[in-house]
Design a protein around this motif. Structure first.
Motif, PDB file in Angstrom:
ATOM      1  N   VAL A  64       0.843  -1.193   0.000  1.00  0.00           N
ATOM      2  CA  VAL A  64       0.000   0.000   0.000  1.00  0.00           C
ATOM      3  C   VAL A  64       0.879   1.244   0.000  1.00  0.00           C
ATOM      4  O   VAL A  64       2.020   1.226   0.483  1.00  0.00           O
ATOM      5  CB  VAL A  64      -0.953   0.042   1.219  1.00  0.00           C
ATOM      6  CG1 VAL A  64      -1.940  -1.105   1.175  1.00  0.00           C
ATOM      7  CG2 VAL A  64      -0.168   0.026   2.528  1.00  0.00           C
ATOM      8  N   THR A  65       0.332   2.313  -0.547  1.00  0.00           N
ATOM      9  CA  THR A  65       1.080   3.562  -0.594  1.00  0.00           C
ATOM     10  C   THR A  65       1.118   4.206   0.786  1.00  0.00           C
ATOM     11  O   THR A  65       0.249   3.998   1.624  1.00  0.00           O
ATOM     12  CB  THR A  65       0.437   4.551  -1.582  1.00  0.00           C
ATOM     13  OG1 THR A  65      -0.920   4.793  -1.182  1.00  0.00           O
ATOM     14  CG2 THR A  65       0.463   4.002  -2.991  1.00  0.00           C
ATOM     15  N   ARG A  66       2.156   4.997   0.973  1.00  0.00           N
ATOM     16  CA  ARG A  66       2.330   5.725   2.233  1.00  0.00           C
ATOM     17  C   ARG A  66       2.686   7.169   1.886  1.00  0.00           C
ATOM     18  O   ARG A  66       3.711   7.417   1.263  1.00  0.00           O
ATOM     19  CB  ARG A  66       3.449   5.097   3.056  1.00  0.00           C
ATOM     20  CG  ARG A  66       3.742   5.807   4.373  1.00  0.00           C
ATOM     21  CD  ARG A  66       4.896   5.137   5.102  1.00  0.00           C
ATOM     22  NE  ARG A  66       5.220   5.849   6.336  1.00  0.00           N
ATOM     23  CZ  ARG A  66       6.012   6.909   6.402  1.00  0.00           C
ATOM     24  NH1 ARG A  66       6.571   7.373   5.285  1.00  0.00           N
ATOM     25  NH2 ARG A  66       6.246   7.511   7.550  1.00  0.00           N
ATOM     26  N   SER A  67       1.835   8.104   2.247  1.00  0.00           N
ATOM     27  CA  SER A  67       2.107   9.509   1.947  1.00  0.00           C
ATOM     28  C   SER A  67       3.168  10.044   2.902  1.00  0.00           C
ATOM     29  O   SER A  67       3.404   9.483   3.977  1.00  0.00           O
ATOM     30  CB  SER A  67       0.834  10.343   2.058  1.00  0.00           C
ATOM     31  OG  SER A  67       0.325  10.287   3.377  1.00  0.00           O
ATOM     32  N   LEU A  68       3.806  11.123   2.499  1.00  0.00           N
ATOM     33  CA  LEU A  68       4.818  11.759   3.327  1.00  0.00           C
ATOM     34  C   LEU A  68       4.168  12.813   4.208  1.00  0.00           C
ATOM     35  O   LEU A  68       3.489  13.718   3.715  1.00  0.00           O
ATOM     36  CB  LEU A  68       5.897  12.409   2.450  1.00  0.00           C
ATOM     37  CG  LEU A  68       6.761  11.449   1.638  1.00  0.00           C
ATOM     38  CD1 LEU A  68       7.678  12.228   0.711  1.00  0.00           C
ATOM     39  CD2 LEU A  68       7.593  10.563   2.562  1.00  0.00           C
ATOM     40  N   SER A  69       4.365  12.693   5.504  1.00  0.00           N
ATOM     41  CA  SER A  69       3.836  13.670   6.443  1.00  0.00           C
ATOM     42  C   SER A  69       4.815  14.837   6.574  1.00  0.00           C
ATOM     43  O   SER A  69       5.936  14.798   6.058  1.00  0.00           O
ATOM     44  CB  SER A  69       3.637  13.021   7.815  1.00  0.00           C
ATOM     45  OG  SER A  69       4.896  12.659   8.363  1.00  0.00           O
ATOM     46  N   GLU A  70       4.395  15.879   7.285  1.00  0.00           N
ATOM     47  CA  GLU A  70       5.300  16.998   7.540  1.00  0.00           C
ATOM     48  C   GLU A  70       6.526  16.524   8.316  1.00  0.00           C
ATOM     49  O   GLU A  70       7.641  17.000   8.084  1.00  0.00           O
ATOM     50  CB  GLU A  70       4.576  18.100   8.310  1.00  0.00           C
ATOM     51  CG  GLU A  70       3.517  18.824   7.486  1.00  0.00           C
ATOM     52  CD  GLU A  70       2.934  20.017   8.208  1.00  0.00           C
ATOM     53  OE1 GLU A  70       3.489  20.415   9.257  1.00  0.00           O
ATOM     54  OE2 GLU A  70       1.936  20.570   7.725  1.00  0.00           O
ATOM     55  N   ALA A  71       6.333  15.567   9.227  1.00  0.00           N
ATOM     56  CA  ALA A  71       7.460  15.036   9.997  1.00  0.00           C
ATOM     57  C   ALA A  71       8.416  14.268   9.099  1.00  0.00           C
ATOM     58  O   ALA A  71       9.644  14.341   9.266  1.00  0.00           O
ATOM     59  CB  ALA A  71       6.952  14.129  11.120  1.00  0.00           C
ATOM     60  N   ASP A  72       7.886  13.522   8.120  1.00  0.00           N
ATOM     61  CA  ASP A  72       8.742  12.804   7.173  1.00  0.00           C
ATOM     62  C   ASP A  72       9.601  13.781   6.386  1.00  0.00           C
ATOM     63  O   ASP A  72      10.801  13.546   6.173  1.00  0.00           O
ATOM     64  CB  ASP A  72       7.883  11.996   6.193  1.00  0.00           C
ATOM     65  CG  ASP A  72       7.217  10.795   6.835  1.00  0.00           C
ATOM     66  OD1 ASP A  72       7.836  10.177   7.713  1.00  0.00           O
ATOM     67  OD2 ASP A  72       6.085  10.478   6.447  1.00  0.00           O
ATOM     68  N   ILE A  73       8.991  14.868   5.932  1.00  0.00           N
ATOM     69  CA  ILE A  73       9.719  15.849   5.138  1.00  0.00           C
ATOM     70  C   ILE A  73      10.773  16.539   5.990  1.00  0.00           C
ATOM     71  O   ILE A  73      11.897  16.797   5.529  1.00  0.00           O
ATOM     72  CB  ILE A  73       8.744  16.864   4.519  1.00  0.00           C
ATOM     73  CG1 ILE A  73       7.864  16.159   3.487  1.00  0.00           C
ATOM     74  CG2 ILE A  73       9.492  18.024   3.871  1.00  0.00           C
ATOM     75  CD1 ILE A  73       6.762  17.015   2.915  1.00  0.00           C
ATOM     76  N   ASP A  74      10.442  16.826   7.241  1.00  0.00           N
ATOM     77  CA  ASP A  74      11.410  17.439   8.150  1.00  0.00           C
ATOM     78  C   ASP A  74      12.626  16.524   8.321  1.00  0.00           C
ATOM     79  O   ASP A  74      13.780  16.989   8.280  1.00  0.00           O
ATOM     80  CB  ASP A  74      10.748  17.710   9.498  1.00  0.00           C
ATOM     81  CG  ASP A  74      11.654  18.469  10.444  1.00  0.00           C
ATOM     82  OD1 ASP A  74      12.006  19.619  10.134  1.00  0.00           O
ATOM     83  OD2 ASP A  74      12.027  17.909  11.501  1.00  0.00           O
ATOM     84  N   GLU A  75      12.372  15.232   8.495  1.00  0.00           N
ATOM     85  CA  GLU A  75      13.472  14.274   8.634  1.00  0.00           C
ATOM     86  C   GLU A  75      14.295  14.198   7.352  1.00  0.00           C
ATOM     87  O   GLU A  75      15.536  14.203   7.386  1.00  0.00           O
ATOM     88  CB  GLU A  75      12.922  12.888   8.973  1.00  0.00           C
ATOM     89  CG  GLU A  75      13.996  11.814   9.092  1.00  0.00           C
ATOM     90  CD  GLU A  75      13.420  10.426   9.296  1.00  0.00           C
ATOM     91  OE1 GLU A  75      14.223   9.491   9.475  1.00  0.00           O
ATOM     92  OE2 GLU A  75      12.177  10.273   9.287  1.00  0.00           O
TER      93      GLU A  75
END
Length: 216
Positions: A64-75
């Motif tokens: 399944v797909t997993r979108s990027l959260s703001e926390a993912d982008i920060d990391e």
């Protein structure tokens, strides 16, 4: 030259990042193969690439797909900054003239894209500019790390760039960086690069599609 699996991963990555494939969308191997008119081998290769990038989870028929959260982008951007700071410092020390030449070439393309309001070409030039740090640094393992994260970063930049009415301010930031690099002002380069990437991080986070409501 990109493999068929890499090209398929590029398209699926784009759809995930812009929200065309929302989080939780099942990626069925045979359906993807039929849709893209390829064999299952490239589909498996694409899913493997996207799994390594954190854009899909699961295995077999449960991918399944997993979108990027703001926390993912920060990391992601924090890691990017650490890589770029090391690369640009090394490049200035060992191959500054080569680096400056490549930066100037990227800036020509960037300025032309900004004048044409062409966000796609602008992002391509943006990635070329920052990739030059790693090319000039000559650190193989660091380049491998950058190349692992670059497709996701480039996809995010393309998505956010389409929302930018004026590309000139970003172009000016890159010119400022190039001038500091040409003058070998390492400390100032680090400060400006940190500021630039923090601004970029905020822009990418603002472009993240809203998460779909939980299923009842």
């Amino acid at each position: 030259m990109e493999s068929l699996g890499e090209r398929l991963a590029n398209e699926l990555r784009r759809r995930i990042i812009v929200g065309d494939l929302p989080a939780g969308t099942r990626l069925v191997e045979e359906d993807l193969a039929e849709s893209f008119r390829v064999s299952r081998g490239p589909v498996r290769d694409a899913v493997k690439i996207l799994r390594a990038e954190g854009l899909v989870t699961g295995a077999g028929r449960n991918v399944v797909t997993r979108s990027l959260s703001e926390a993912d982008i920060d990391e992601l951007m924090a890691l990017r900054e650490s890589f770029e700071l090391l690369a640009v410092e090394r490049a200035i020390a060992t191959s500054r003239d080569d680096l400056v030449r490549e930066l100037k070439a990227a800036l020509v393309d960037m300025d032309a894209a900004a004048a044409d309001r062409d966000s796609t070409a602008f992002t391509t030039a943006d990635i070329r500019f920052h990739s030059a740090f790693f090319q000039a640094a000559g650190l193989t393992r660091l380049s491998v790390l950058w190349n692992q994260f670059r497709p996701t970063i480039e996809g995010l930049l393309h998505a956010s760039g389409k929302r930018m009415d004026d590309l000139a301010p970003s172009a000016r930031e890159h010119h400022d960086l190039a001038e500091l690099i040409a003058a070998s002002k390492v400390a100032e380069v680090k400060v400006e690069l940190h500021r630039h990437l923090q601004t970029t991080c905020s822009r990418l986070q603002a472009a993240v599609p809203p998460s779909p409501p939980p299923r009842k």
